[in-house]
Design a protein around this motif. Structure first.
Motif, short mmCIF file in Angstrom:
data_model
loop_
_atom_site.label_atom_id
_atom_site.label_comp_id
_atom_site.label_asym_id
_atom_site.label_seq_id
_atom_site.Cartn_x
_atom_site.Cartn_y
_atom_site.Cartn_z
N THR A 263 0.83 -1.21 0.00
CA THR A 263 0.00 0.00 0.00
C THR A 263 0.86 1.25 0.00
O THR A 263 0.58 2.23 -0.72
CB THR A 263 -0.93 -0.01 1.22
N ILE A 264 1.94 1.25 0.80
CA ILE A 264 2.86 2.39 0.81
C ILE A 264 3.45 2.60 -0.59
O ILE A 264 3.56 3.74 -1.08
CB ILE A 264 3.97 2.17 1.85
N GLN A 266 2.18 1.80 -3.50
CA GLN A 266 1.17 2.34 -4.41
C GLN A 266 0.95 3.84 -4.17
O GLN A 266 0.82 4.62 -5.13
CB GLN A 266 -0.15 1.58 -4.22
N ARG A 267 0.92 4.24 -2.89
CA ARG A 267 0.68 5.66 -2.59
C ARG A 267 1.88 6.52 -2.99
O ARG A 267 1.71 7.67 -3.43
CB ARG A 267 0.36 5.81 -1.10
N GLN A 270 2.01 7.43 -6.72
CA GLN A 270 1.09 8.46 -7.21
C GLN A 270 1.81 9.79 -7.45
O GLN A 270 1.33 10.63 -8.21
CB GLN A 270 -0.05 8.67 -6.21
N ILE A 306 3.09 13.59 0.80
CA ILE A 306 3.40 12.16 0.97
C ILE A 306 3.02 11.72 2.37
O ILE A 306 2.39 10.65 2.56
CB ILE A 306 4.89 11.90 0.70
N SER A 309 -0.66 11.34 2.68
CA SER A 309 -1.16 10.16 1.96
C SER A 309 -0.90 8.89 2.74
O SER A 309 -1.77 8.01 2.84
CB SER A 309 -0.51 10.09 0.58
N ILE A 310 0.29 8.78 3.35
CA ILE A 310 0.65 7.55 4.05
C ILE A 310 -0.13 7.42 5.36
O ILE A 310 -0.52 6.31 5.76
CB ILE A 310 2.16 7.51 4.33
N THR A 312 -3.10 8.24 5.94
CA THR A 312 -4.49 7.85 5.71
C THR A 312 -4.64 6.38 6.08
O THR A 312 -3.86 5.54 5.62
CB THR A 312 -4.88 8.08 4.25
N MET A 314 -5.19 2.52 6.34
CA MET A 314 -5.16 1.48 5.30
C MET A 314 -6.14 0.40 5.64
O MET A 314 -6.05 -0.22 6.72
CB MET A 314 -3.75 0.89 5.19
#
Length: 361
Positions: A263-264, A266-267, A270, A306, A309-310, A312, A314
């Protein structure tokens, strides 16, 4: 030769029959006239008519044959007519005279002459045709060999197995070129397969098998590429370390930890644009090479985005909700930097920030 002898015998028989009255009456004019008429038609070259008492009645000679006599005609005459033909003239069962004829070789000489001319013309035509055919065949062979050798040279020089030998008129060379083309097709197919496999292996060698983003090897290669052109345009190296990752692994297990890393990744991806690179360089460590930023304010804004985003939460596939954060350090590229120089500055900056805020892992 046999034909000319029989022909002379036939002429002698006919002429002796017509001269019977001339001998009986010793009519020299009539005899000379008949012999001259036959001789003028080329039936013989000379004639002598005598009575049984050896009285000369008529003599005729073809002056043309004598004037045209040469060594060839002389040899030919001696071969065809080795001696004059003497014919007895019979009347009432009694020999009344003798007719002596010497054969004419004009027809034979003409026959041989024209035969030789025709033969020479035929031989000339055959030789000329053979030379032309040989030349065409030679050119075809040379062209065929040139096509084959040029193709082989091109393959050796450029490793281009896609080319093929064109159709060749010579059957044997066409079979050879067909076999070579089949071999080239197989080699080309094998080469394409190997290239695809090599490209796939190369891509895999630069990818992290867990997250699918670039790995440390790809990071090192791209970093060096940017350093080589850093004088033209500076770039920023970000080191990102996941907080609380050891705690997540201990409390939820490695499978959940793997999902968090995915997940990290993928984020982080972005925020990647052209000529940028996001890579996993260690267990829970990531790096980003960013080329579109121009000053520290833009870098701070990116770091904030960043981090937001991280952090957020999961939501994993099994319904577990994980909240984590990252520590980010960065360094600008300088002229004459080495990979070690810039990575040490970014790493030092990251641990400085981590120490300031406390290690939350």
């Amino acid at each position: 030769k046999r034909y000319e002898l029989r022909n002379l015998e036939l002429i002698s028989t006919i002429l002796s029959s017509s001269l019977t009255a001339s001998i009986v009456f010793e009519d020299t004019y009539d005899a000379a006239n008949k012999i001259a008429q036959s001789g003028a038609r080329g039936m013989f070259s000379s004639a002598v008519l005598k009575t049984e008492k050896n009285t000369l009645i008529a003599r005729w000679n073809n002056g043309t044959d004598d004037n045209d006599e040469n060594w060839f005609r002389h040899i030919l005459r001696n071969w065809v007519f080795s001696s004059p033909l003497e014919m007895d003239i019979i009347h009432s069962n009694k020999i009344i005279g003798h007719l002596t004829l010497t054969g004419s070789i004009s027809a034979v000489a003409d026959f041989i002459k024209y035969s030789i001319i025709i033969l020479l013309v035929g031989v000339t035509v055959v030789i000329s045709a053979s030379v032309i055919v040989s030349e065409l065949l030679h050119r075809s062979i040379v062209d065929s060999l040139r096509n084959i050798t040029q193709l082989i040279h091109n393959i050796i020089e450029h490793r281009d197995f896609s080319r093929r030998i064109p159709l060749i008129e010579i059957k044997e060379f066409n079979v050879l070129s067909g076999d070579i083309n089949k071999l080239l097709s197989e080699i080309h197919s094998l080469q394409s397969s190997l290239l695809s496999e090599n490209q796939l292996l190369a891509a895999k060698a630069l990818k992290d098998p867990l997250t699918g983003i670039f790995n440390r090897s790809a990071f090192v290669i791209h970093l060096q590429k940017l350093l080589d052109s850093a004088a033209d345009k500076p770039f920023v190296l970000l080191f990102i370390d996941s907080d609380r990752f050891k705690s997540i692994n201990d409390n939820w297990g490695h499978s959940v930890g793997d999902e968090v890393l995915k997940t990290i990744s993928q984020r982080l991806s972005q925020f990647e644009s052209d000529n940028d690179l996001v890579a996993r360089i260690g267990g829970d460590e990531f790096s980003m090479l960013m080329t579109r930023l121009t000053d520290d304010s833009q870098v701070q804004q990116l770091v904030a985005q960043i981090s937001a985003s991280i952090t957020t939460p999961m939501i994993l596939d099994n319904g577990i909700i994980i909240t984590t954060s990252v520590t980010i350090g960065y360094a600008w590229s300088h002229a004459l930097d080495t990979a070690k120089d810039i990575t040490e500055r970014a790493d030092a900056n990251m641990y400085k920030i981590k120490k300031t805020h406390g290690d939350q892992r």
